[in-house]
Motif scaffolding. Structure first.
Motif, PDB file in Angstrom:
ATOM      1  N   PRO A 109       0.805  -1.218   0.000  1.00  0.00           N
ATOM      2  CA  PRO A 109       0.000   0.000   0.000  1.00  0.00           C
ATOM      3  C   PRO A 109       0.845   1.277   0.000  1.00  0.00           C
ATOM      4  CG  PRO A 109      -0.254  -1.183   2.073  1.00  0.00           C
ATOM      5  CD  PRO A 109       0.459  -2.082   1.138  1.00  0.00           C
ATOM      6  N   LEU A 110       2.027   1.230   0.632  1.00  0.00           N
ATOM      7  CA  LEU A 110       2.877   2.430   0.635  1.00  0.00           C
ATOM      8  C   LEU A 110       3.383   2.735  -0.775  1.00  0.00           C
ATOM      9  CD1 LEU A 110       5.129   2.506   3.826  1.00  0.00           C
ATOM     10  CD2 LEU A 110       3.234   3.995   3.201  1.00  0.00           C
ATOM     11  N   ILE A 119       3.025   6.008  -5.920  1.00  0.00           N
ATOM     12  CA  ILE A 119       2.602   6.125  -7.319  1.00  0.00           C
ATOM     13  C   ILE A 119       1.411   7.075  -7.426  1.00  0.00           C
ATOM     14  CG2 ILE A 119       1.593   4.836  -9.238  1.00  0.00           C
ATOM     15  CD1 ILE A 119       3.318   2.443  -8.311  1.00  0.00           C
ATOM     16  N   GLY A 120       0.477   6.924  -6.468  1.00  0.00           N
ATOM     17  CA  GLY A 120      -0.689   7.812  -6.463  1.00  0.00           C
ATOM     18  C   GLY A 120      -0.282   9.260  -6.262  1.00  0.00           C
ATOM     19  N   TYR A 128       5.023   9.460 -17.378  1.00  0.00           N
ATOM     20  CA  TYR A 128       4.389   8.983 -16.137  1.00  0.00           C
ATOM     21  C   TYR A 128       4.422   7.461 -16.090  1.00  0.00           C
ATOM     22  CZ  TYR A 128       2.584  13.445 -14.395  1.00  0.00           C
ATOM     23  OH  TYR A 128       2.476  14.704 -13.879  1.00  0.00           O
ATOM     24  N   LEU A 129       4.072   6.843 -17.220  1.00  0.00           N
ATOM     25  CA  LEU A 129       4.069   5.376 -17.277  1.00  0.00           C
ATOM     26  C   LEU A 129       5.459   4.809 -17.040  1.00  0.00           C
ATOM     27  CD1 LEU A 129       1.660   4.418 -20.180  1.00  0.00           C
ATOM     28  CD2 LEU A 129       1.516   3.763 -17.784  1.00  0.00           C
ATOM     29  N   LEU A 130       6.468   5.480 -17.649  1.00  0.00           N
ATOM     30  CA  LEU A 130       7.840   5.003 -17.514  1.00  0.00           C
ATOM     31  C   LEU A 130       8.289   4.997 -16.056  1.00  0.00           C
ATOM     32  CD1 LEU A 130       9.958   6.415 -20.464  1.00  0.00           C
ATOM     33  CD2 LEU A 130       9.432   4.048 -19.884  1.00  0.00           C
ATOM     34  N   ILE A 131       7.699   5.884 -15.242  1.00  0.00           N
ATOM     35  CA  ILE A 131       8.076   5.900 -13.826  1.00  0.00           C
ATOM     36  C   ILE A 131       7.230   4.919 -13.018  1.00  0.00           C
ATOM     37  CG2 ILE A 131       8.311   7.317 -11.764  1.00  0.00           C
ATOM     38  CD1 ILE A 131       8.527   9.732 -13.692  1.00  0.00           C
ATOM     39  N   THR A 132       5.918   4.941 -13.253  1.00  0.00           N
ATOM     40  CA  THR A 132       5.039   4.177 -12.364  1.00  0.00           C
ATOM     41  C   THR A 132       5.138   2.671 -12.585  1.00  0.00           C
ATOM     42  OG1 THR A 132       3.262   4.566 -13.942  1.00  0.00           O
ATOM     43  CG2 THR A 132       3.362   6.018 -12.054  1.00  0.00           C
ATOM     44  N   VAL A 133       5.257   2.232 -13.832  1.00  0.00           N
ATOM     45  CA  VAL A 133       5.275   0.781 -14.064  1.00  0.00           C
ATOM     46  C   VAL A 133       6.522   0.129 -13.468  1.00  0.00           C
ATOM     47  CG1 VAL A 133       5.331  -1.020 -15.813  1.00  0.00           C
ATOM     48  CG2 VAL A 133       3.749   0.895 -16.055  1.00  0.00           C
ATOM     49  N   PRO A 134       7.748   0.656 -13.759  1.00  0.00           N
ATOM     50  CA  PRO A 134       8.917   0.034 -13.120  1.00  0.00           C
ATOM     51  C   PRO A 134       8.859   0.133 -11.596  1.00  0.00           C
ATOM     52  CG  PRO A 134       9.597   1.441 -14.921  1.00  0.00           C
ATOM     53  CD  PRO A 134       8.146   1.709 -14.691  1.00  0.00           C
ATOM     54  N   ALA A 135       8.279   1.221 -11.070  1.00  0.00           N
ATOM     55  CA  ALA A 135       8.204   1.360  -9.612  1.00  0.00           C
ATOM     56  C   ALA A 135       7.417   0.204  -9.006  1.00  0.00           C
ATOM     57  CB  ALA A 135       7.560   2.691  -9.227  1.00  0.00           C
ATOM     58  N   SER A 136       6.294  -0.128  -9.617  1.00  0.00           N
ATOM     59  CA  SER A 136       5.512  -1.222  -9.039  1.00  0.00           C
ATOM     60  C   SER A 136       6.211  -2.561  -9.228  1.00  0.00           C
ATOM     61  CB  SER A 136       4.090  -1.248  -9.610  1.00  0.00           C
ATOM     62  OG  SER A 136       4.126  -1.192 -11.007  1.00  0.00           O
ATOM     63  N   LYS A 137       6.968  -2.700 -10.338  1.00  0.00           N
ATOM     64  CA  LYS A 137       7.738  -3.936 -10.542  1.00  0.00           C
ATOM     65  C   LYS A 137       8.817  -4.064  -9.482  1.00  0.00           C
ATOM     66  CE  LYS A 137       5.730  -5.631 -14.103  1.00  0.00           C
ATOM     67  NZ  LYS A 137       4.695  -6.552 -13.654  1.00  0.00           N
ATOM     68  N   ILE A 168       8.904  -2.866  -6.544  1.00  0.00           N
ATOM     69  CA  ILE A 168       8.390  -3.160  -5.220  1.00  0.00           C
ATOM     70  C   ILE A 168       7.936  -4.606  -5.109  1.00  0.00           C
ATOM     71  CG2 ILE A 168       5.910  -2.764  -4.967  1.00  0.00           C
ATOM     72  CD1 ILE A 168       8.772  -0.893  -3.296  1.00  0.00           C
ATOM     73  N   GLU A 169       7.468  -5.184  -6.220  1.00  0.00           N
ATOM     74  CA  GLU A 169       7.138  -6.610  -6.193  1.00  0.00           C
ATOM     75  C   GLU A 169       8.382  -7.416  -5.859  1.00  0.00           C
ATOM     76  OE1 GLU A 169       5.307  -7.989  -9.804  1.00  0.00           O
ATOM     77  OE2 GLU A 169       3.703  -6.496  -9.605  1.00  0.00           O
ATOM     78  N   TRP A 170       9.507  -6.968  -6.432  1.00  0.00           N
ATOM     79  CA  TRP A 170      10.757  -7.659  -6.169  1.00  0.00           C
ATOM     80  C   TRP A 170      11.150  -7.523  -4.698  1.00  0.00           C
ATOM     81  CZ3 TRP A 170      15.552  -5.812  -4.518  1.00  0.00           C
ATOM     82  CH2 TRP A 170      16.580  -6.762  -4.572  1.00  0.00           C
ATOM     83  N   VAL A 171      11.044  -6.271  -4.178  1.00  0.00           N
ATOM     84  CA  VAL A 171      11.393  -6.029  -2.773  1.00  0.00           C
ATOM     85  C   VAL A 171      10.538  -6.914  -1.874  1.00  0.00           C
ATOM     86  CG1 VAL A 171      11.274  -4.330  -0.911  1.00  0.00           C
ATOM     87  CG2 VAL A 171      12.180  -3.675  -3.137  1.00  0.00           C
ATOM     88  N   GLU A 172       9.246  -6.983  -2.201  1.00  0.00           N
ATOM     89  CA  GLU A 172       8.323  -7.778  -1.412  1.00  0.00           C
ATOM     90  C   GLU A 172       8.757  -9.248  -1.362  1.00  0.00           C
ATOM     91  OE1 GLU A 172       3.666  -8.193  -1.676  1.00  0.00           O
ATOM     92  OE2 GLU A 172       4.440  -6.567  -2.894  1.00  0.00           O
TER      93      GLU A 172
END
Lengths: 312, 241
Positions: free
Chosen positions: A230-231, A236-237, A279-288, A290-294
């Protein structure tokens, strides 16, 4: 273990999957390129000549977002912690104290009344801090961010009229975004702290850890694993929300810059296609990421269930 | 070792403890039985001050500890506790669970704490499970790690709050064996349990609680074979079937 033949046919399906996905993706991109660049006549020369300016604007967006996010995390964690605790109104504390005093025996005289006032003030303070935090979050979550931004901006203009307009904009942008994300992050932290089982805290306190020690060594390490997704969504939000700073106008963040370019060069589609793309170039890798960090910090039995295999 | 005098506790309108007094000598094992809601768990938590009693006094080694000028953390360091639901720290391995207290509360050297922790895990028969997370252990193994975790603080006494109630029947034995071994080594223990076999063989004294009061107290034989009070008779009859 599955039989080898089954294993092999499964991997064959996987290859088919990948191929199908590649075909669909490439086709979609080709079609989009066709529509945008050829039929609509998206000006590729303009894009390739002026994208550095957009990247610079994107950097300002990221910069403002990140500062606000980090400051807001401080606010969010503090408020979240306060709001995850129980606080009783003074009236109830007094009533409990009275019944306690009534049932206390004379031998209990060791408890002095001079401590009483201190306890009272502490409880009262805690309770009102709690209520104030609730009110803060209600206000932040109950009003539009755009209104908050304009509100802060007006206040900054009124109180610092001599300030450079750029600084005014930056200041009000950071203040508004920080306050906003602080409220939302406090909800995330409150939920995370709350989700950690109460037995964990009890066990920590039972071995002699202080309130802060239990938080630091037991609750937080578990809560953080729960609040990472959620963080990230909040970051991203917030990055997307920073586009609302267009209302302030004096910060050259990505959206504001895009609008400026669109109106002054008449390359409207190119400008907003670029803005959206960045915007997409930043947000999509960011969520990827974080999936890795998780995955990296996952612990069996916590949060998303891991396969039950021993690590020994 | 542990002495409790006239303990009273209310939870809102509920009168949970109504004047409890008891004493446990060094090296003694006291078993507390009683129906659920009789205040057994609350009593244990009042002894290590996880719950603050409304009135009454708790003594540890002759010192009254429920005073404002004594930090409850200081008391809890010296009285270990084992919970019904294990409450192992879910993000830490078995060994890290055991060493957290010594390192963070006592400030011991991590290397020393780790060596001690491995010894303790071996003592509860889990030497090979040191690098495993709680979710990967069976209930019985988790509870044994929890006992090792409590022992790591080198406590003067141990409190057990229904340590086998949440376990599948096949795992109860291994936990009771560890507890019996502890008792043989001279640990002072207060055990809330319904394991009559354990109570009969390990405990010298059994205490029957109901509705916040101590109804009857005596040797296992007195309580199980010749209970004096009607309520004790009913309860023991139900448990022994």
């Amino acid at each position: 273990m599955a039989p080898i033949s089954q294993e092999r046919s499964r991997s064959r399906w996987r290859i088919l999957d990948v191929v199908a996905a590649a075909v669909v993706t490439i086709g979609a991109i080709a079609y989009l390129a066709d529509v945008l660049a050829l039929r609509w006549g998206l000006n590729v020369a303009y894009i390739s000549a002026s994208y550095p300016g957009y990247l610079k604007a994107a950097w300002i967006s990221v910069y403002v977002t990140t500062i606000s996010y980090v400051l807001g995390m401080g606010i969010g964690f503090a408020l979240g912690w306060v709001r995850s605790t129980q606080a009783r109104p003074l009236v109830k504390v007094l009533a409990a104290r009275r019944s306690e005093a009534a049932s206390a025996t004379a031998a209990d005289g060791g408890r002095s009344d001079r401590l009483f006032l201190g306890t009272l003030m502490l409880y009262g303070f805690k309770y009102y801090v709690h209520r104030a935090a609730d009110a803060y979050v209600a206000i932040i979550r109950g009003t539009p961010l755009l209104v908050q931004i304009v509100f802060v901006w007006s206040a900054v203009i009124v109180y610092f009229p001599r300030l450079d307009p750029l600084l005014q904009g930056l200041l009000s942008g950071i203040i508004a975004l920080t306050a906003n994300t602080g409220g939302y992050q406090s909800e995330i932290f409150r939920a995370g702290i709350h989700t950690v089982h109460s037995g964990q805290v009890e066990a920590a306190r039972a071995m002699g850890l202080s309130r802060w020690g239990a938080m630091r060594y037991v609750v937080l390490p578990q809560a953080i694993r729960l609040v990472i997704p959620p963080l990230t969504n909040e970051y991203i939000g917030l990055l997307k929300a920073s586009s609302l700073l267009i209302a302030v106008g004096s910060i050259a963040e990505l959206t504001t810059y895009g609008r400026f370019e669109a109106f002054h060069t008449a390359h409207v589609f190119e400008a907003f296609a670029l803005v959206s793309g960045i915007y997409l170039l930043i947000t999509v890798p960011a969520s990827k990421l974080i999936e890795w960090v998780e995955r990296r910090f996952r612990v069996p039995g916590l949060g998303i269930q891991a396969p039950r295999t021993a690590r020994v | 070792m542990i002495r409790v005098e006239d303990l009273e506790k209310h939870f809102g309108p509920l009168h949970v403890l109504r004047g409890i007094s008891l004493e446990v000598q060094k090296g003694e094992v006291l078993v507390i039985i009683g129906p659920s809601g009789s205040g057994k768990s609350t009593l244990l938590r009042c002894i290590n001050l996880l719950i603050e009693p409304d009135s009454g006094r708790v003594f540890l080694d002759g010192v009254q500890v429920n005073r404002r000028d004594i930090r409850p953390e200081w008391v809890r360091q010296q009285v270990g506790m084992v919970f019904q639901s294990f409450n192992l720290f879910a993000h830490l391995t078995a060994l890290e669970n055991v060493t957290l207290g010594p390192i963070r509360v006592l400030g011991n050297d991590p290397k020393v704490a780790e060596a001690e922790g491995r010894k303790l895990l071996a003592r509860v028969g889990l030497a090979d499970k040191w690098n495993v997370y709680p979710a990967q252990l069976s209930g019985g193994q988790q509870q044994r790690v929890a006992i090792a975790r409590a022992l790591a603080m080198n406590p003067k006494a141990m409190l057990f709050d229904e340590p086998t109630s949440a376990l599948d029947p096949e795992y109860i034995r291994e936990v009771l064996d560890v507890m019996a071994a502890l008792a043989r080594d001279g640990m002072t223990m207060i055990v809330v349990t319904h394991e009559m076999g354990f109570a009969g063989t390990v405990a010298k004294r059994i205490l029957f609680m109901d509705a916040g009061r101590i109804i009857e107290e005596g040797s296992p034989e007195e309580i199980f074979q010749h209970p004096q009070q009607e309520r004790t008779r009913t309860f023991v009859g139900k448990i022994l079937r």
